[in-house]
Motif scaffolding. Sequence first.
Motif, PDB file in Angstrom:
ATOM      1  N   VAL A 279       0.880  -1.119   0.037  1.00 45.00           N
ATOM      2  CA  VAL A 279      -0.002  -0.125  -0.056  1.00 45.00           C
ATOM      3  C   VAL A 279       0.853   1.328   0.042  1.00 45.00           C
ATOM      4  N   ARG A 280       0.610   2.106  -1.086  1.00 42.24           N
ATOM      5  CA  ARG A 280       1.328   3.321  -0.864  1.00 42.24           C
ATOM      6  C   ARG A 280       0.624   4.466  -0.338  1.00 42.24           C
ATOM      7  N   ASP A 281      -0.882   4.603  -0.594  1.00 43.86           N
ATOM      8  CA  ASP A 281      -1.878   5.475  -0.307  1.00 43.86           C
ATOM      9  C   ASP A 281      -3.063   5.095  -0.354  1.00 43.86           C
ATOM     10  N   VAL A 282      -3.899   5.780   0.289  1.00 48.92           N
ATOM     11  CA  VAL A 282      -5.570   5.579   0.302  1.00 48.92           C
ATOM     12  C   VAL A 282      -6.164   6.840   0.219  1.00 48.92           C
ATOM     13  N   MET A 283      -7.300   7.066  -0.163  1.00 52.56           N
ATOM     14  CA  MET A 283      -8.167   8.114  -0.419  1.00 52.56           C
ATOM     15  C   MET A 283      -9.877   7.856  -0.500  1.00 52.56           C
ATOM     16  N   PRO A 284     -10.700   8.527  -0.311  1.00 53.05           N
ATOM     17  CA  PRO A 284     -11.651   8.318  -0.726  1.00 53.05           C
ATOM     18  C   PRO A 284     -12.169   8.570  -2.220  1.00 53.05           C
ATOM     19  N   PHE A 285     -13.005   7.820  -2.673  1.00 54.24           N
ATOM     20  CA  PHE A 285     -12.905   7.691  -4.204  1.00 54.24           C
ATOM     21  C   PHE A 285     -13.788   9.099  -4.710  1.00 54.24           C
ATOM     22  N   GLY A 286     -13.154   9.712  -5.624  1.00 51.07           N
ATOM     23  CA  GLY A 286     -13.628  10.863  -6.309  1.00 51.07           C
ATOM     24  C   GLY A 286     -12.818  11.172  -7.466  1.00 51.07           C
ATOM     25  N   LEU A 287     -13.341  11.449  -8.669  1.00 47.44           N
ATOM     26  CA  LEU A 287     -12.731  11.502 -10.032  1.00 47.44           C
ATOM     27  C   LEU A 287     -11.525  12.735  -9.869  1.00 47.44           C
ATOM     28  N   LYS A 288     -12.216  13.811  -9.329  1.00 53.16           N
ATOM     29  CA  LYS A 288     -11.245  15.081  -9.480  1.00 53.16           C
ATOM     30  C   LYS A 288     -10.073  14.927  -8.477  1.00 53.16           C
ATOM     31  N   ARG A 289     -10.214  14.370  -7.466  1.00 53.81           N
ATOM     32  CA  ARG A 289      -9.089  14.113  -6.478  1.00 53.81           C
ATOM     33  C   ARG A 289      -8.129  13.116  -6.779  1.00 53.81           C
ATOM     34  N   LEU A 290      -8.754  12.242  -7.549  1.00 56.40           N
ATOM     35  CA  LEU A 290      -7.821  11.061  -8.053  1.00 56.40           C
ATOM     36  C   LEU A 290      -6.912  11.492  -9.225  1.00 56.40           C
ATOM     37  N   THR A 291      -7.611  12.251 -10.139  1.00 54.27           N
ATOM     38  CA  THR A 291      -6.969  12.747 -11.240  1.00 54.27           C
ATOM     39  C   THR A 291      -5.795  13.903 -10.633  1.00 54.27           C
ATOM     40  N   SER A 292      -6.024  14.448  -9.798  1.00 59.11           N
ATOM     41  CA  SER A 292      -5.082  15.549  -9.098  1.00 59.11           C
ATOM     42  C   SER A 292      -3.757  14.653  -8.699  1.00 59.11           C
ATOM     43  N   TYR A 293      -4.019  13.581  -7.908  1.00 55.08           N
ATOM     44  CA  TYR A 293      -3.157  12.809  -7.274  1.00 55.08           C
ATOM     45  C   TYR A 293      -2.187  12.026  -8.369  1.00 55.08           C
ATOM     46  N   LEU A 294      -3.112  11.573  -9.399  1.00 55.68           N
ATOM     47  CA  LEU A 294      -2.121  10.812 -10.385  1.00 55.68           C
ATOM     48  C   LEU A 294      -1.248  12.034 -11.268  1.00 55.68           C
ATOM     49  N   ARG A 295      -1.668  12.987 -11.346  1.00 52.54           N
ATOM     50  CA  ARG A 295      -0.626  14.312 -12.206  1.00 52.54           C
ATOM     51  C   ARG A 295       0.491  14.390 -11.326  1.00 52.54           C
ATOM     52  N   GLU A 296       0.207  14.618  -9.823  1.00 55.64           N
ATOM     53  CA  GLU A 296       1.299  15.263  -8.999  1.00 55.64           C
ATOM     54  C   GLU A 296       2.360  13.931  -8.859  1.00 55.64           C
ATOM     55  N   HIS A 297       1.951  12.783  -8.692  1.00 55.26           N
ATOM     56  CA  HIS A 297       2.820  11.538  -8.790  1.00 55.26           C
ATOM     57  C   HIS A 297       3.358  10.910 -10.080  1.00 55.26           C
ATOM     58  N   ARG A 298       2.846  11.620 -11.171  1.00 57.90           N
ATOM     59  CA  ARG A 298       3.303  11.190 -12.596  1.00 57.90           C
ATOM     60  C   ARG A 298       3.084   9.772 -12.835  1.00 57.90           C
ATOM     61  N   LEU A 299       1.863   9.496 -11.976  1.00 63.14           N
ATOM     62  CA  LEU A 299       1.621   8.082 -12.646  1.00 63.14           C
ATOM     63  C   LEU A 299       0.606   7.942 -13.710  1.00 63.14           C
ATOM     64  N   GLY A 300       1.395   7.230 -14.882  1.00 60.33           N
ATOM     65  CA  GLY A 300       0.349   7.212 -16.113  1.00 60.33           C
ATOM     66  C   GLY A 300       0.267   5.735 -16.628  1.00 60.33           C
ATOM     67  N   ILE A 301       0.905   4.907 -15.704  1.00 61.39           N
ATOM     68  CA  ILE A 301       0.650   3.354 -16.260  1.00 61.39           C
ATOM     69  C   ILE A 301      -0.182   2.490 -15.100  1.00 61.39           C
ATOM     70  N   LEU A 302      -1.154   2.414 -15.266  1.00 61.17           N
ATOM     71  CA  LEU A 302      -2.094   1.986 -14.417  1.00 61.17           C
ATOM     72  C   LEU A 302      -2.705   0.645 -14.675  1.00 61.17           C
ATOM     73  N   GLU A 303      -2.466  -0.383 -13.388  1.00 60.87           N
ATOM     74  CA  GLU A 303      -3.542  -1.403 -13.340  1.00 60.87           C
ATOM     75  C   GLU A 303      -4.545  -1.054 -12.382  1.00 60.87           C
ATOM     76  N   ILE A 304      -5.859  -1.404 -12.916  1.00 61.39           N
ATOM     77  CA  ILE A 304      -6.992  -1.006 -12.163  1.00 61.39           C
ATOM     78  C   ILE A 304      -7.927  -2.026 -11.835  1.00 61.39           C
ATOM     79  N   LYS A 305      -8.255  -2.387 -10.236  1.00 62.71           N
ATOM     80  CA  LYS A 305      -8.858  -3.482 -10.006  1.00 62.71           C
ATOM     81  C   LYS A 305      -9.952  -2.967  -9.285  1.00 62.71           C
ATOM     82  N   LYS A 306     -11.013  -3.678  -9.001  1.00 58.53           N
ATOM     83  CA  LYS A 306     -12.134  -3.347  -8.152  1.00 58.53           C
ATOM     84  C   LYS A 306     -12.904  -4.744  -7.654  1.00 58.53           C
ATOM     85  N   ARG A 307     -13.563  -4.496  -6.410  1.00 55.98           N
ATOM     86  CA  ARG A 307     -14.289  -5.274  -5.771  1.00 55.98           C
ATOM     87  C   ARG A 307     -15.520  -4.284  -4.794  1.00 55.98           C
ATOM     88  N   GLY A 308     -16.473  -4.691  -4.911  1.00 59.53           N
ATOM     89  CA  GLY A 308     -17.641  -3.982  -4.235  1.00 59.53           C
ATOM     90  C   GLY A 308     -17.767  -2.464  -4.509  1.00 59.53           C
TER      91      GLY A 308
END
Length: 428
Positions: free
Chosen positions: A344-373
């Motif tokens: 685990v590197r970080d955790v946050m409530p789900f929100g598109l705007k907040r997640l977009t800002s986080y990815l931009r700040e940490h230069r995260l462009g290569i994503l594996e996306i998993k889901k349950r629930g």
Amino acid sequence: MVVPPVDDAEAALRALAPVLQPAGWALLNSLPPYREDDALRQAARLREAGHPPELVSAVLTQSRLRTRATEKFGEFASSMLFTPHGLEQATRLPVAALHAERFQRAGVASVADLGCGIGGDAMALAGLGTDVQAVDRDPATVAVATVNLMPFPNARARLGRAEGHDPRDTEGIWLDPARRAPARGGSRRLHDPEEYEPPLSTVVDLAHRLGHDGAAGPLGAKLGPGIARDALPEDVEMQWLSFHGQVLEATAWFGPLAREGVLSSAVLVDRHGAHRLDRRADTAADPEPGPLGDHVYEPDGAVIRAGLIGTLAVQLDARTLDPTIAYLTGDTHAPTPFARGYAVRDVMPFGLKRLTSYLREHRLGILEIKKRGTAVEPEELRRKLRPRRFGDESATLILTRIAGEQSVIVASAHPAAAAQGAAGDTAR
């Protein structure tokens, strides 16, 4: 398996007939390895050499299927025949070997393979010295199985139905009920076990007819992985099998093929071999949920279906994140073949705007996306995020609920786990 309509079955047998003749068989075996980009030229060369169109079509179809079958049958594929549906439904040879070993360990000397398909399980049984009667209701499939079993003098294929089998003919039975039905443009999966051919109730009855004094005899049945454990009697061992992360089947083991006291089990086949977890009456229950730790574990689907989340949680010293979701979390890195692990590197409530800002700040462009629930679909989220614009760093996003709240866990996958001898028994 799919039970074909009569017209389709007759057409399949006609299409197969040219390669069942000596000249057709010789031509097939003389062809170079199949290449899709050369298929038209190969067909033209064969026709120019004077071979009739139906023979050219038959040998090229088989050549193509042999190439596809290498994934399941390895080097054996180059000397086998196939039908398209038969290959799709065939048991992979390493998995068939696990089935056959179960009969061998129980001392079963002869087995009827009912619904044998193209003969994958029958080959594995015969290869271990078991006498095999391979039975199928489809003439083209029986023709293919006959060819595939030719190297084994202790095996033969014949036309027949599981419902008409006399249990006295063999000591044991391997049964692969048809779990798909013809549908417009293809086939549809059958989810109700009583819609199988034969139905699950017939399978259970056959097991008891095979046994003595009211006890079930040595019968194994390959069922759909979605079947519930409580659909079978308690004295049946239900085993879910996962092959390189994909849950392929649930197998019901009756009588002496079932290990005493084992209600269900999960077998995982990976590049290191086969690993097994067992559930018994005293197996640990699912753990209580707790806070997010330093690591998250995604149990294999076979572990989940076999009811072994509690057992795995004990091994990992882990807990669940939510009582309804099968993610586990713990504070230590514990390699295991039974789950994929993430730091685990970080955790946050789900929100598109907040997640977009986080990815931009940490230069995260290569994503594996998993889901349950969560109702969020990974590919839809990826389209909205357009992550490649943020940079070249990578991460795994885990969309799930934590204590009832929709959350995003940012994580890094653990290195691939090596074979863990202590994590579970070697599958036998």
